[in-house]
Design a protein around this motif. Structure first.
Motif, PDB file in Angstrom:
ATOM      1  N   ALA A  98      11.537  67.870 -66.105  1.00  0.00           N
ATOM      2  CA  ALA A  98      12.137  66.657 -65.543  1.00  0.00           C
ATOM      3  C   ALA A  98      12.852  66.909 -64.220  1.00  0.00           C
ATOM      4  O   ALA A  98      13.577  66.052 -63.732  1.00  0.00           O
ATOM      5  N   TYR A  99      12.646  68.070 -63.600  1.00  0.00           N
ATOM      6  CA  TYR A  99      13.340  68.383 -62.346  1.00  0.00           C
ATOM      7  C   TYR A  99      12.880  67.513 -61.176  1.00  0.00           C
ATOM      8  O   TYR A  99      13.644  67.214 -60.276  1.00  0.00           O
ATOM      9  N   GLY A 100      11.609  67.161 -61.146  1.00  0.00           N
ATOM     10  CA  GLY A 100      11.051  66.447 -59.988  1.00  0.00           C
ATOM     11  C   GLY A 100      10.681  65.009 -60.302  1.00  0.00           C
ATOM     12  O   GLY A 100      11.261  64.364 -61.172  1.00  0.00           O
ATOM     13  N   LYS A 101       9.668  64.511 -59.589  1.00  0.00           N
ATOM     14  CA  LYS A 101       9.189  63.136 -59.787  1.00  0.00           C
ATOM     15  C   LYS A 101       8.525  63.003 -61.164  1.00  0.00           C
ATOM     16  O   LYS A 101       8.063  63.987 -61.747  1.00  0.00           O
ATOM     17  N   ASP A 102       8.460  61.776 -61.655  1.00  0.00           N
ATOM     18  CA  ASP A 102       7.848  61.509 -62.957  1.00  0.00           C
ATOM     19  C   ASP A 102       6.400  62.014 -62.964  1.00  0.00           C
ATOM     20  O   ASP A 102       5.558  61.550 -62.212  1.00  0.00           O
ATOM     21  N   TYR A 103       6.153  62.975 -63.837  1.00  0.00           N
ATOM     22  CA  TYR A 103       4.850  63.653 -63.854  1.00  0.00           C
ATOM     23  C   TYR A 103       3.695  62.732 -64.253  1.00  0.00           C
ATOM     24  O   TYR A 103       2.557  62.961 -63.851  1.00  0.00           O
ATOM     25  N   HIS A 104       3.980  61.697 -65.035  1.00  0.00           N
ATOM     26  CA  HIS A 104       2.897  60.800 -65.471  1.00  0.00           C
ATOM     27  C   HIS A 104       2.125  60.256 -64.267  1.00  0.00           C
ATOM     28  O   HIS A 104       0.897  60.326 -64.217  1.00  0.00           O
ATOM     29  N   ASN A 105       2.879  59.739 -63.298  1.00  0.00           N
ATOM     30  CA  ASN A 105       2.242  59.130 -62.121  1.00  0.00           C
ATOM     31  C   ASN A 105       1.550  60.176 -61.253  1.00  0.00           C
ATOM     32  O   ASN A 105       0.442  59.961 -60.763  1.00  0.00           O
ATOM     33  N   VAL A 106       2.207  61.307 -61.074  1.00  0.00           N
ATOM     34  CA  VAL A 106       1.662  62.371 -60.217  1.00  0.00           C
ATOM     35  C   VAL A 106       0.324  62.866 -60.765  1.00  0.00           C
ATOM     36  O   VAL A 106      -0.673  62.968 -60.034  1.00  0.00           O
ATOM     37  N   ILE A 107       0.292  63.152 -62.067  1.00  0.00           N
ATOM     38  CA  ILE A 107      -0.908  63.748 -62.666  1.00  0.00           C
ATOM     39  C   ILE A 107      -2.009  62.710 -62.855  1.00  0.00           C
ATOM     40  O   ILE A 107      -3.187  62.990 -62.642  1.00  0.00           O
ATOM     41  N   LYS A 108      -1.620  61.489 -63.258  1.00  0.00           N
ATOM     42  CA  LYS A 108      -2.626  60.436 -63.483  1.00  0.00           C
ATOM     43  C   LYS A 108      -3.459  60.216 -62.219  1.00  0.00           C
ATOM     44  O   LYS A 108      -4.682  60.062 -62.277  1.00  0.00           O
ATOM     45  N   LYS A 109      -2.801  60.245 -61.065  1.00  0.00           N
ATOM     46  CA  LYS A 109      -3.518  60.059 -59.802  1.00  0.00           C
ATOM     47  C   LYS A 109      -4.543  61.164 -59.586  1.00  0.00           C
ATOM     48  O   LYS A 109      -5.650  60.918 -59.110  1.00  0.00           O
ATOM     49  N   LYS A 110      -4.181  62.382 -59.961  1.00  0.00           N
ATOM     50  CA  LYS A 110      -5.105  63.510 -59.801  1.00  0.00           C
ATOM     51  C   LYS A 110      -6.319  63.364 -60.727  1.00  0.00           C
ATOM     52  O   LYS A 110      -7.454  63.624 -60.335  1.00  0.00           O
ATOM     53  N   VAL A 111      -6.063  62.929 -61.965  1.00  0.00           N
ATOM     54  CA  VAL A 111      -7.165  62.781 -62.929  1.00  0.00           C
ATOM     55  C   VAL A 111      -8.096  61.644 -62.498  1.00  0.00           C
ATOM     56  O   VAL A 111      -9.320  61.748 -62.612  1.00  0.00           O
ATOM     57  N   VAL A 112      -7.510  60.562 -61.991  1.00  0.00           N
ATOM     58  CA  VAL A 112      -8.324  59.445 -61.491  1.00  0.00           C
ATOM     59  C   VAL A 112      -9.170  59.895 -60.301  1.00  0.00           C
ATOM     60  O   VAL A 112     -10.336  59.520 -60.164  1.00  0.00           O
ATOM     61  N   LYS A 113      -8.589  60.736 -59.439  1.00  0.00           N
ATOM     62  CA  LYS A 113      -9.352  61.288 -58.306  1.00  0.00           C
ATOM     63  C   LYS A 113     -10.520  62.130 -58.804  1.00  0.00           C
ATOM     64  O   LYS A 113     -11.613  62.095 -58.243  1.00  0.00           O
ATOM     65  N   LEU A 114     -10.273  62.883 -59.874  1.00  0.00           N
ATOM     66  CA  LEU A 114     -11.347  63.699 -60.452  1.00  0.00           C
ATOM     67  C   LEU A 114     -12.485  62.813 -60.943  1.00  0.00           C
ATOM     68  O   LEU A 114     -13.661  63.097 -60.694  1.00  0.00           O
TER      69      LEU A 114
END
Length: 307
Positions: A98-114
């Protein structure tokens, strides 16, 4: 001669790496036979406490083909979140994820790009991205795909980088080459069981979620039980104890994702700063942080309990 399955599999794994994922493994989509009785028993023992959502979508949780029609493959990916800096020593503790930005949004964008890359390269492929929220057993699929093994603390462990990473899945309707599960390397070690402040690891590989510090500080909406007074080890959001003591985490390396970089306030705040934080400041500073999950009122409840 390379066949299409092999070619597509190689492309997907290379693309996942390009997008910043630590590793990528693939399994045949289907019913998780071994996990079904374990999940049923865990729920019957009320190990989920007030997390009633764990009881919902039981069949879907065990079978991604019910989540994505005509799905053939579960692509599992890991992304590192181990920080290069830690909190002020004189602070209430926050789980590293939880140190940085909400990981859900960060990672979801990467998976959608994939998924978009797959469609561009391969054609009409349908799929759905999952990051921690939907009813899918992410650790089970990651283990089945050879990305690590489920440790005695119920986290996914790897010999290369420990366990400080997020897990994401992409379920698609495309046949691919499948990976195999790896072996368990916990051995006779009981470091996580011995160190848990609330004895939430009730047996090797079994965590009673209703006794976990993360449950008390994040999931529980009522008051924290008084019998936990003095046992939360200054954790105000989540808990990393069972990971911090795991010998495999001596191999953890700092992540390279800028969006997971710690909020400066999170690193510098002392206990006094947290005790005096106003709702206005909390909302202004931590608006895109996982800390918003508890909201200001929940965080204050946790701090008051720890004082």
């Amino acid at each position: 001669m390379i066949n299409n399955k092999e070619k597509y599999t190689q492309f997907i794994k290379a693309e996942a790496k390009r997008l910043g994922f630590l590793s990528c493994g693939i399994s045949k989509a289907g019913f998780l036979e071994e996990e079904a009785p374990r999940l049923e028993h865990w729920l019957k023992q009320n190990c989920h406490g007030e997390m009633s959502y764990m009881e919902e979508h039981f069949d879907k949780r065990l079978n991604p083909t019910l989540l994505v029609s005509d799905s053939k493959s579960v692509i599992s990916m890991l992304i590192n979140y181990f920080p290069s800096e830690e909190q002020n020593q004189d602070s209430y503790k926050i789980s590293k994820y939880a140190y940085g930005k909400d990981y859900h949004n960060v990672i979801k964008k990467k998976v959608v790009k994939l998924l978009k890359s797959i469609k561009r390269e391969i054609g009409d492929v349908n799929g759905r991205a999952f990051v921690d929220i939907a009813p899918i057993m992410d650790k089970a699929w990651a283990a089945k795909s050879g990305l690590g093994w489920i440790g005695k603390n119920s986290n996914l462990l790897t010999r290369q980088v420990g366990s400080f990473y997020f897990i994401a899945q992409l379920v698609i309707d495309l046949d691919l080459e499948y990976d195999h599960a790896t072996t368990d390397h916990c051995g006779s070690c009981t470091a996580c069981i011995d160190a848990c402040p609330t004895q939430a690891i009730v047996a090797p590989y079994v965590v009673d979620g209703s006794k976990c510090i993360s449950y008390f500080t994040i999931e529980l909406k009522e008051n924290i039980p008084q019998e936990m007074k003095g046992k939360l080890d200054d954790w105000m959001f989540g808990c990393d104890v069972c990971q911090d003591v795991c010998p495999w985490n001596k191999f953890s390396k700092p992540h390279s994702e800028p969006l997971f970089s710690p909020y400066p306030e999170l690193l510098s705040y002392t206990k006094k700063d947290w005790e005096e934080i106003t709702e206005e400041t909390f909302k202004a500073v931590f608006t895109n942080s996982p800390l918003k999950r508890t909201q200001w009122e929940g965080l204050k409840r946790n701090i008051d309990f720890l004082k």
